[in-house]
Design an enzyme around this catalytic site. Structure first.
Site, PDB file in Angstrom:
ATOM      1  N   GLU A 278       0.882  -1.175   0.000  1.00 13.13           N
ATOM      2  CA  GLU A 278       0.000   0.000   0.000  1.00 13.13           C
ATOM      3  C   GLU A 278       0.917   1.222   0.000  1.00 13.13           C
ATOM      4  O   GLU A 278       1.128   1.863  -1.020  1.00 13.13           O
ATOM      5  CB  GLU A 278      -0.908   0.002   1.232  1.00 13.13           C
ATOM      6  CG  GLU A 278      -1.821   1.219   1.323  1.00 13.13           C
ATOM      7  CD  GLU A 278      -2.557   1.335   2.662  1.00 13.13           C
ATOM      8  OE1 GLU A 278      -3.475   2.168   2.727  1.00 13.13           O
ATOM      9  OE2 GLU A 278      -2.215   0.615   3.632  1.00 13.13           O
TER      10      GLU A 278
ATOM     11  N   ASP B 274     -11.880   1.448   5.092  1.00 18.81           N
ATOM     12  CA  ASP B 274     -12.383   2.167   6.270  1.00 18.81           C
ATOM     13  C   ASP B 274     -13.373   3.212   5.774  1.00 18.81           C
ATOM     14  O   ASP B 274     -13.070   4.411   5.735  1.00 18.81           O
ATOM     15  CB  ASP B 274     -11.221   2.838   7.018  1.00 18.81           C
ATOM     16  CG  ASP B 274     -10.191   1.829   7.495  1.00 18.81           C
ATOM     17  OD1 ASP B 274     -10.412   1.210   8.546  1.00 18.81           O
ATOM     18  OD2 ASP B 274      -9.168   1.656   6.801  1.00 18.81           O
TER      19      ASP B 274
END
Length: 333
Positions: free
Chosen positions: A197, A276
């Site tokens: 990431e 999220d």
């Protein structure tokens, strides 16, 4: 296209339940539990959601989790997510939770998992949404803490499908957790890990070779390494990509720069997820709409993304077949 995305049955594989804590619920739980938040209003809290890195988000994320104290809190949080799933036509999801975030505050492991599990049971009967649980280790803590968490999970093993690895990627490489992943594998858990990431493509290799994972969470930095791209394609190693998260955290400046379509066209098993969503501006439909718009994806591309998620899931073969039948019903002739 928006209507088609709504109709398309979806599977979500990368969702942090603590990251689905919407500001309104955060304030409600804070009031219920007598906790003061450093924000005067929902609007002021939302203004804090301007992140320049993964760490700037994590600081707020852990602060938000402080309002979760009782089994009812975890039930309410998880039920709120399942209601979003129903609205987004998500028919199966694999929910990540971070027990260390809560046990470090004196909240019992049982409190966390029982609240989540009761919501899973209700979602199955009420919405026909199947789900699995992924227990994640916080990589900014040491491996001994992770092993202790694995031990705490023992009485609840039937409720947990997999273990994962999340939190700060930079400075915490996969090899830091090689022993605990070996222990988890020996105990029969499926394995996943965040890699590639913010961290380099090498973290993806190390997660595959050292941690022996079944799939990679994020993985967008794989495009920096052609040999890795070839490996991912040949092995059909799934990547649980989170487009809105990637732009919110500046992994890509703009959605038009995102590499999910390129990877899809190379035959890599990429999937779409919301990560999220309370913090990153959207649930599953929002993520699908964002990439469809910015990358000019076709309906066939979106259908392939849904099929990939079914294949990459830890659902039973029977459930996978049922979901694929649902997808076929909306496939273009």
């Amino acid at each position: 296209m928006k209507r088609f995305i709504q109709q398309l049955p979806k599977v979500e594989l990368h969702l942090h339940i603590e990251g689905s804590l919407e500001p309104e619920l955060m304030f409600e739980l804070a009031k219920r539990n007598g906790i003061s938040l450093p924000y005067a209003s929902v609007e002021q809290l939302k203004q804090a959601y301007q992140f320049d890195s993964l760490q700037s988000f994590l600081d707020l994320y852990y602060q938000g989790a402080q309002v979760l104290l009782n089994e009812q809190d975890f039930f309410d949080l998880t039920m709120a997510y399942f209601k979003r799933c129903q609205a987004n036509n998500v028919v199966h999801c694999e929910i990540m939770f971070d027990p260390q975030t809560h046990t470090a505050r004196g909240v019992d492991f049982a409190t966390v998992i029982n609240g989540i599990h009761k919501a899973q049971q209700q979602a199955l009967t009420q919405f026909n949404i199947s789900s699995e649980l992924i227990m994640c280790f916080l990589r900014h803590l040491d491996e001994a803490d992770a092993i202790n968490t694995l031990d705490q999970a023992q009485p609840y093993k039937p409720l947990i499908k997999a273990v994962g690895l999340d939190s700060s990627e930079m400075g915490h490489p996969p090899q830091k957790f090689e022993r605990v992943f070996a222990l988890a594998k020996a105990q029969g858990y499926r394995l996943v890990a965040h890699a590639g990431e913010e961290g380099p493509a090498q973290n993806i290799w190390d997660s595959i070779e050292l941690l022996k994972v079944d799939r990679i969470d994020h993985g967008v930095r794989a495009s920096d390494d052609e040999r890795l791209m070839d490996y991912l394609q040949s092995q059909q190693m799934p990547l649980t990509v989170c487009p809105l998260s990637n732009t919110k955290l500046k992994v890509f400046e703009h959605m038009a720069q995102h590499n999910i379509l390129t990877m899809l066209q190379k035959g890599i098993c990429v999937t779409v997820n919301s990560d999220d969503p309370a913090y990153f501006g959207g649930y599953m439909n929002d993520n699908f709409e964002a990439i469809a718009d910015a990358l000019a994806m076709t309906r066939e591309n979106l259908i392939q993304l849904s099929h990939n998620a079914v294949d990459a899931s830890f659902a039973s073969d029977e459930r996978k077949h049922a979901i694929k039948q649902m997808i076929l019903e909306v496939s273009p002739r």
